[in-house]
Write an enzyme that holds these catalytic residues in place. Structure first.
Site, PDB file in Angstrom:
ATOM      1  N   LYS A  20       0.846  -1.219   0.000  1.00 38.37           N
ATOM      2  CA  LYS A  20       0.000   0.000   0.000  1.00 38.37           C
ATOM      3  C   LYS A  20       0.876   1.262   0.000  1.00 38.37           C
ATOM      4  CE  LYS A  20      -1.999  -1.155   3.948  1.00 38.37           C
ATOM      5  NZ  LYS A  20      -1.284  -2.424   4.254  1.00 38.37           N
TER       6      LYS A  20
ATOM      7  N   ARG B 259      12.334  -6.111   4.957  1.00 41.12           N
ATOM      8  CA  ARG B 259      12.345  -4.668   5.231  1.00 41.12           C
ATOM      9  C   ARG B 259      13.106  -4.377   6.528  1.00 41.12           C
ATOM     10  NH1 ARG B 259       6.839  -1.400   5.297  1.00 41.12           N
ATOM     11  NH2 ARG B 259       6.327  -2.732   7.045  1.00 41.12           N
TER      12      ARG B 259
ATOM     13  N   ARG C  20      11.153  -0.857  12.462  1.00 38.95           N
ATOM     14  CA  ARG C  20       9.815  -0.758  13.055  1.00 38.95           C
ATOM     15  C   ARG C  20       9.637  -1.844  14.105  1.00 38.95           C
ATOM     16  NH1 ARG C  20       5.137   0.096   8.522  1.00 38.95           N
ATOM     17  NH2 ARG C  20       3.983  -1.133  10.050  1.00 38.95           N
TER      18      ARG C  20
ATOM     19  N   ARG D  98      -0.562  -8.729  13.663  1.00 33.93           N
ATOM     20  CA  ARG D  98      -1.027  -7.766  12.648  1.00 33.93           C
ATOM     21  C   ARG D  98      -1.903  -8.466  11.610  1.00 33.93           C
ATOM     22  NH1 ARG D  98       4.526  -5.239  10.700  1.00 33.93           N
ATOM     23  NH2 ARG D  98       3.247  -4.081   9.213  1.00 33.93           N
TER      24      ARG D  98
HETATM   25  P1  AP5 Z   1       4.765  -1.522   1.935  1.00 33.08           P
HETATM   26  O1  AP5 Z   1       4.503  -0.757   0.689  1.00 33.08           O
HETATM   27  O2  AP5 Z   1       5.311  -0.818   3.126  1.00 33.08           O
HETATM   28  O3  AP5 Z   1       3.448  -2.315   2.358  1.00 33.08           O
HETATM   29  P2  AP5 Z   1       2.224  -1.821   3.220  1.00 33.08           P
HETATM   30  O4  AP5 Z   1       1.030  -2.532   2.695  1.00 33.08           O
HETATM   31  O5  AP5 Z   1       2.177  -0.322   3.238  1.00 33.08           O
HETATM   32  O6  AP5 Z   1       2.685  -2.433   4.596  1.00 33.08           O
HETATM   33  P3  AP5 Z   1       2.877  -1.858   6.053  1.00 33.08           P
HETATM   34  O7  AP5 Z   1       3.805  -2.796   6.754  1.00 33.08           O
HETATM   35  O8  AP5 Z   1       3.228  -0.428   6.075  1.00 33.08           O
HETATM   36  O9  AP5 Z   1       1.442  -2.112   6.504  1.00 33.08           O
HETATM   37  P4  AP5 Z   1       0.589  -1.964   7.736  1.00 33.08           P
HETATM   38  O10 AP5 Z   1      -0.719  -1.781   7.087  1.00 33.08           O
HETATM   39  O11 AP5 Z   1       0.666  -3.069   8.713  1.00 33.08           O
HETATM   40  O12 AP5 Z   1       1.249  -0.730   8.500  1.00 33.08           O
HETATM   41  P5  AP5 Z   1       0.679   0.658   8.940  1.00 33.08           P
HETATM   42  O13 AP5 Z   1       1.823   1.561   9.020  1.00 33.08           O
HETATM   43  O14 AP5 Z   1      -0.509   1.050   8.135  1.00 33.08           O
HETATM   44  O15 AP5 Z   1       5.694  -2.762   1.514  1.00 33.08           O
HETATM   45  C1  AP5 Z   1       6.240  -3.623   2.476  1.00 33.08           C
HETATM   46  C2  AP5 Z   1       7.601  -4.120   1.959  1.00 33.08           C
HETATM   47  O16 AP5 Z   1       7.395  -4.897   0.775  1.00 33.08           O
HETATM   48  C3  AP5 Z   1       8.543  -2.984   1.542  1.00 33.08           C
HETATM   49  O17 AP5 Z   1       9.845  -3.317   1.919  1.00 33.08           O
HETATM   50  C4  AP5 Z   1       8.394  -2.905   0.021  1.00 33.08           C
HETATM   51  O18 AP5 Z   1       9.554  -2.452  -0.624  1.00 33.08           O
HETATM   52  C5  AP5 Z   1       8.068  -4.343  -0.343  1.00 33.08           C
HETATM   53  N1  AP5 Z   1       7.169  -4.441  -1.492  1.00 33.08           N
HETATM   54  C6  AP5 Z   1       6.071  -3.683  -1.772  1.00 33.08           C
HETATM   55  N2  AP5 Z   1       5.469  -4.095  -2.913  1.00 33.08           N
HETATM   56  C7  AP5 Z   1       6.199  -5.143  -3.357  1.00 33.08           C
HETATM   57  C8  AP5 Z   1       6.075  -6.009  -4.500  1.00 33.08           C
HETATM   58  N3  AP5 Z   1       5.088  -5.876  -5.399  1.00 33.08           N
HETATM   59  N4  AP5 Z   1       6.987  -6.996  -4.652  1.00 33.08           N
HETATM   60  C9  AP5 Z   1       8.005  -7.146  -3.744  1.00 33.08           C
HETATM   61  N5  AP5 Z   1       8.183  -6.357  -2.649  1.00 33.08           N
HETATM   62  C10 AP5 Z   1       7.285  -5.374  -2.465  1.00 33.08           C
HETATM   63  O19 AP5 Z   1       0.117   0.341  10.410  1.00 33.08           O
HETATM   64  C11 AP5 Z   1       0.971   0.087  11.501  1.00 33.08           C
HETATM   65  C12 AP5 Z   1       0.136   0.038  12.776  1.00 33.08           C
HETATM   66  O20 AP5 Z   1      -0.473   1.330  13.005  1.00 33.08           O
HETATM   67  C13 AP5 Z   1      -1.035  -0.944  12.793  1.00 33.08           C
HETATM   68  O21 AP5 Z   1      -0.624  -2.255  13.141  1.00 33.08           O
HETATM   69  C14 AP5 Z   1      -1.943  -0.313  13.841  1.00 33.08           C
HETATM   70  O22 AP5 Z   1      -1.481  -0.554  15.147  1.00 33.08           O
HETATM   71  C15 AP5 Z   1      -1.782   1.185  13.573  1.00 33.08           C
HETATM   72  N6  AP5 Z   1      -2.766   1.694  12.599  1.00 33.08           N
HETATM   73  C16 AP5 Z   1      -2.486   2.273  11.390  1.00 33.08           C
HETATM   74  N7  AP5 Z   1      -3.613   2.635  10.780  1.00 33.08           N
HETATM   75  C17 AP5 Z   1      -4.625   2.280  11.604  1.00 33.08           C
HETATM   76  C18 AP5 Z   1      -6.042   2.378  11.499  1.00 33.08           C
HETATM   77  N8  AP5 Z   1      -6.638   2.915  10.415  1.00 33.08           N
HETATM   78  N9  AP5 Z   1      -6.775   1.901  12.526  1.00 33.08           N
HETATM   79  C19 AP5 Z   1      -6.207   1.375  13.629  1.00 33.08           C
HETATM   80  N10 AP5 Z   1      -4.867   1.240  13.790  1.00 33.08           N
HETATM   81  C20 AP5 Z   1      -4.086   1.693  12.770  1.00 33.08           C
END
Ligand code: AP5
Length: 193
Positions: A13, A127, A139, A150
């Site tokens: 994402k 990552r 992280r 998660r």
């Molecule tokens: P990346 O692009 O970072 O993937 P992502 O889907 O953004 O993953 P995140 O780990 O950031 O997701 P998340 O949803 O758990 O974290 P968030 O910060 O929202 O890609 C990941 C890796 O893969 C990278 O190294 C990238 O280079 C690689 N990659 C990408 N695409 C690829 C491909 N096609 N092929 C190969 N490699 C690839 O949330 C963190 C925490 O915050 C949550 O656990 C929760 O506690 C809190 N939180 C955030 N939002 C909310 C909400 N709305 N409600 C409640 N709690 C929330």
């Protein structure tokens, strides 16, 4: 444009949101990034969120809905925005729908990335290793144990959003297992349709 990117942790994402920012000139609204910034700054929201995020659980709906309600009021979000990591529960989606309706705004697309679990864990571990090798902070939630929580939170609380947006005729899915550039191309094709 107003776009929601859906998908499990590690689905891509954030990676695709950054590319959309460059192409569309609208901001990425990542609740994860905003919460991590609040934790780093030690704000009251950050203090509440820290332990929950470190465990891999979801922060409460009222906190994240409040963050997004404030953020979409900012000048740079007037033309549109890319939501990355929000909504994450049906309650958040309903609150967001009410926010948009109140402002007379509409969503343009909801794009979900499909990636299998084995690949997701691999991406998260990679990552973390890469961040460590660069001497950057890893992280706290990027390790296989917390990742399991998660993923559980995703299945129980976020996955129902697919049916929610499908029922509204908004959901488009992309094979997120493909290389990053190919995923970008698939997203672009959806948005150009
Ligand atoms: P990346 O692009 O970072 O993937 P992502 O889907 O953004 O993953 P995140 O780990 O950031 O997701 P998340 O949803 O758990 O974290 P968030 O910060 O929202 O890609 C990941 C890796 O893969 C990278 O190294 C990238 O280079 C690689 N990659 C990408 N695409 C690829 C491909 N096609 N092929 C190969 N490699 C690839 O949330 C963190 C925490 O915050 C949550 O656990 C929760 O506690 C809190 N939180 C955030 N939002 C909310 C909400 N709305 N409600 C409640 N709690 C929330």
């Amino acid at each position: 444009m107003r776009i929601i990117l859906l998908g499990p942790p590690g689905a891509g994402k954030g990676t695709q949101a950054v590319r959309l920012v460059e192409r569309l000139g609208i901001p990425q609204l990542s609740t994860g990034d905003m919460l991590r910034a609040a934790v780093a700054a030690g704000t009251p929201v950050g203090v509440k969120a820290k332990a929950v995020m470190d465990r891999g659980e979801l922060v409460s709906d009222d906190i994240v809905v409040g963050i997004i309600a404030d953020r979409i009021e900012e000048a740079d979000a007037r033309k549109g925005f890319i939501l990355d990591g929000f909504p994450r529960t049906v309650a958040q989606a309903e609150a967001f729908d009410a926010m948009l309706a109140e402002k007379g705004l509409k969503l343009d697309a909801v794009i979900e990335f499909k990636v299998n679990e084995h690949e997701l864990v691999g991406r998260i571990v990679k990552r973390a290793e890469e961040a460590k090798a660069r001497g950057e902070q890893v992280r706290k939630d990027d390790n296989p144990e917390v990742f399991k929580t998660r993923l559980d939170a995703y299945h129980s609380q976020t996955a129902p959003l697919s049916a929610y947006y499908e029922a509204k005729g908004m959901l488009k899915t992309v094979d997120g297992m493909r290389p990053i550039d190919e995923v970008t191309r698939a997203v672009r094709e959806i948005l150009e349709r």
